[in-house]
Design a protein around this motif. Structure first.
Motif, PDB file in Angstrom:
ATOM      1  N   GLN A  26      -4.101  10.249  -1.848  1.00 15.70           N
ATOM      2  CA  GLN A  26      -4.936   9.110  -2.214  1.00 15.70           C
ATOM      3  C   GLN A  26      -4.113   7.822  -2.062  1.00 15.70           C
ATOM      4  O   GLN A  26      -3.016   7.849  -1.509  1.00 15.70           O
ATOM      5  CB  GLN A  26      -5.499   9.294  -3.622  1.00 15.70           C
ATOM      6  N   TYR A  27      -4.627   6.695  -2.551  1.00 16.05           N
ATOM      7  CA  TYR A  27      -3.971   5.417  -2.264  1.00 16.05           C
ATOM      8  C   TYR A  27      -3.748   4.584  -3.525  1.00 16.05           C
ATOM      9  O   TYR A  27      -4.548   4.617  -4.467  1.00 16.05           O
ATOM     10  CB  TYR A  27      -4.793   4.608  -1.259  1.00 16.05           C
ATOM     11  N   LEU A  28      -2.659   3.826  -3.488  1.00 14.66           N
ATOM     12  CA  LEU A  28      -2.323   2.849  -4.524  1.00 14.66           C
ATOM     13  C   LEU A  28      -2.031   1.532  -3.827  1.00 14.66           C
ATOM     14  O   LEU A  28      -1.197   1.465  -2.912  1.00 14.66           O
ATOM     15  CB  LEU A  28      -1.093   3.308  -5.314  1.00 14.66           C
ATOM     16  N   PHE A  29      -2.706   0.467  -4.277  1.00 16.16           N
ATOM     17  CA  PHE A  29      -2.484  -0.879  -3.740  1.00 16.16           C
ATOM     18  C   PHE A  29      -1.899  -1.737  -4.850  1.00 16.16           C
ATOM     19  O   PHE A  29      -2.506  -1.867  -5.922  1.00 16.16           O
ATOM     20  CB  PHE A  29      -3.807  -1.475  -3.250  1.00 16.16           C
ATOM     21  N   LEU A  32       0.833  -1.200   0.000  1.00 15.09           N
ATOM     22  CA  LEU A  32       0.000   0.000   0.000  1.00 15.09           C
ATOM     23  C   LEU A  32       0.871   1.255   0.000  1.00 15.09           C
ATOM     24  O   LEU A  32       1.812   1.377   0.789  1.00 15.09           O
ATOM     25  CB  LEU A  32      -0.916   0.009   1.213  1.00 15.09           C
ATOM     26  N   PHE A  33       0.535   2.181  -0.893  1.00 10.60           N
ATOM     27  CA  PHE A  33       1.219   3.463  -1.010  1.00 10.60           C
ATOM     28  C   PHE A  33       0.205   4.591  -0.805  1.00 10.60           C
ATOM     29  O   PHE A  33      -0.963   4.447  -1.150  1.00 10.60           O
ATOM     30  CB  PHE A  33       1.821   3.655  -2.407  1.00 10.60           C
ATOM     31  N   LEU A  53       5.267   8.903  -4.707  1.00 11.88           N
ATOM     32  CA  LEU A  53       4.572   7.909  -3.896  1.00 11.88           C
ATOM     33  C   LEU A  53       5.286   7.720  -2.566  1.00 11.88           C
ATOM     34  O   LEU A  53       6.517   7.707  -2.504  1.00 11.88           O
ATOM     35  CB  LEU A  53       4.517   6.563  -4.626  1.00 11.88           C
ATOM     36  N   GLU A  54       4.510   7.555  -1.516  1.00 11.58           N
ATOM     37  CA  GLU A  54       5.032   7.235  -0.190  1.00 11.58           C
ATOM     38  C   GLU A  54       4.663   5.790   0.135  1.00 11.58           C
ATOM     39  O   GLU A  54       3.486   5.453   0.268  1.00 11.58           O
ATOM     40  CB  GLU A  54       4.429   8.169   0.859  1.00 11.58           C
ATOM     41  N   ASN A 103       7.977  -1.454   0.929  1.00 14.83           N
ATOM     42  CA  ASN A 103       7.938  -0.369  -0.070  1.00 14.83           C
ATOM     43  C   ASN A 103       8.288   0.999   0.513  1.00 14.83           C
ATOM     44  O   ASN A 103       8.111   2.015  -0.158  1.00 14.83           O
ATOM     45  CB  ASN A 103       6.566  -0.311  -0.749  1.00 14.83           C
ATOM     46  N   ASP A 104       8.783   1.029   1.758  1.00 15.19           N
ATOM     47  CA  ASP A 104       8.975   2.321   2.418  1.00 15.19           C
ATOM     48  C   ASP A 104      10.167   3.113   1.888  1.00 15.19           C
ATOM     49  O   ASP A 104      10.388   4.250   2.311  1.00 15.19           O
ATOM     50  CB  ASP A 104       9.091   2.150   3.938  1.00 15.19           C
TER      51      ASP A 104
END
Length: 244
Positions: free
Chosen positions: A214-217, A137-138, A154-155, A162-163
């Motif tokens: 917002q979010y990216l999975f 998850l980002f 992206l975070e 993924n950090d």
């Protein structure tokens, strides 16, 4: 050239293959349980149903995991992007959902990193200079003009998974190798340095729809990640699917 005796060769092959088969088996078991076990949040079930209705061709189990992860992250999400890297790069495997308007705004091709594979991504990393894509998850940050044109920072929200995305400059951007013509010529999309690259002509509106919190999975059936992701197991009162 060194030639191993047949028994030694078979043993060496099993040493390489069995861990991968075990990981895939755990991932398959997790996905099956994800469809059967009650969700950990009152938000998750209706959100998962909405995502599946908007993108019926997507794997509903993957969408259920995406709904679980974004519900775990918080209640502020207005838009959610989902990438299913278990699909080949020749197929649309990126979906962007407007959770407020309850619409599917994009269904797109998306590239993976050179280090992750050819037509199919099979390896993922959080390591700088690996040229591999990352899972999990980002949260999206700001847009900017960079060497790849209009891009979206992206975070990565998952430690060890993924950090390091910001440090690695893993961003959403447009690329000329994300194109049906490229697929026709090579049998696959081109590949990035780990970024989820999209078609150039939709990069700007897609980025504008996702920027600023917002979010990216990003999904792949990696058993270790599915077992350990806190966004898939955030409610201690819920069954821990991978341990059942």
């Amino acid at each position: 050239m060194l030639r191993l005796p047949l028994p030694s060769l078979l043993f060496a092959t099993l040493v390489l293959v069995l861990p991968l088969l075990g990981q895939q088996a755990r991932a398959g078991e997790f996905l099956a349980q994800a469809s059967a076990v009650p969700t950990h949040s009152p938000q998750t079930q209706p959100l998962a149903r909405m995502l599946s209705a908007l993108a019926p061709e997507a794997d509903r189990r993957v969408l259920r995991l995406a709904a679980r992860a974004v519900s775990c992250a918080g209640k502020d999400a207005e838009r959610l992007a989902v990438i299913d890297y278990s699909l080949p790069s020749t197929q649309p495997r990126l979906w962007v959902f407007d959770l407020v308007k309850r619409t599917l705004t994009f269904k797109e091709l998306v590239a993976h990193g050179r280090g992750s594979g050819n037509a199919r991504a099979t390896a993922f990393s959080n390591v700088p200079d690996s040229w591999q894509s990352s899972l999990g998850l980002f949260r999206t940050l700001n847009s900017y003009q960079g060497s790849n044109g209009y891009s979206l920072r992206l975070e990565g929200l998952e430690p060890g998974v993924n950090d390091k995305a910001f440090e690695r400059a893993i961003v959403i951007h447009g690329a000329d190798y994300v194109d049906e013509t490229f697929i026709t010529q090579t049998g696959r999309l081109g590949r990035s340095h780990g970024c989820p690259a999209v078609r150039e002509d939709i990069a700007s509106p897609l980025i504008d729809s996702l920027k600023d919190g917002q979010y990216l999975f990003v999904y792949y059936p990696d058993g270790d990640w599915l077992d350990s992701s806190r966004f898939l197991h955030c409610d201690s009162s819920a069954p821990q699917l991978a341990s059942q």
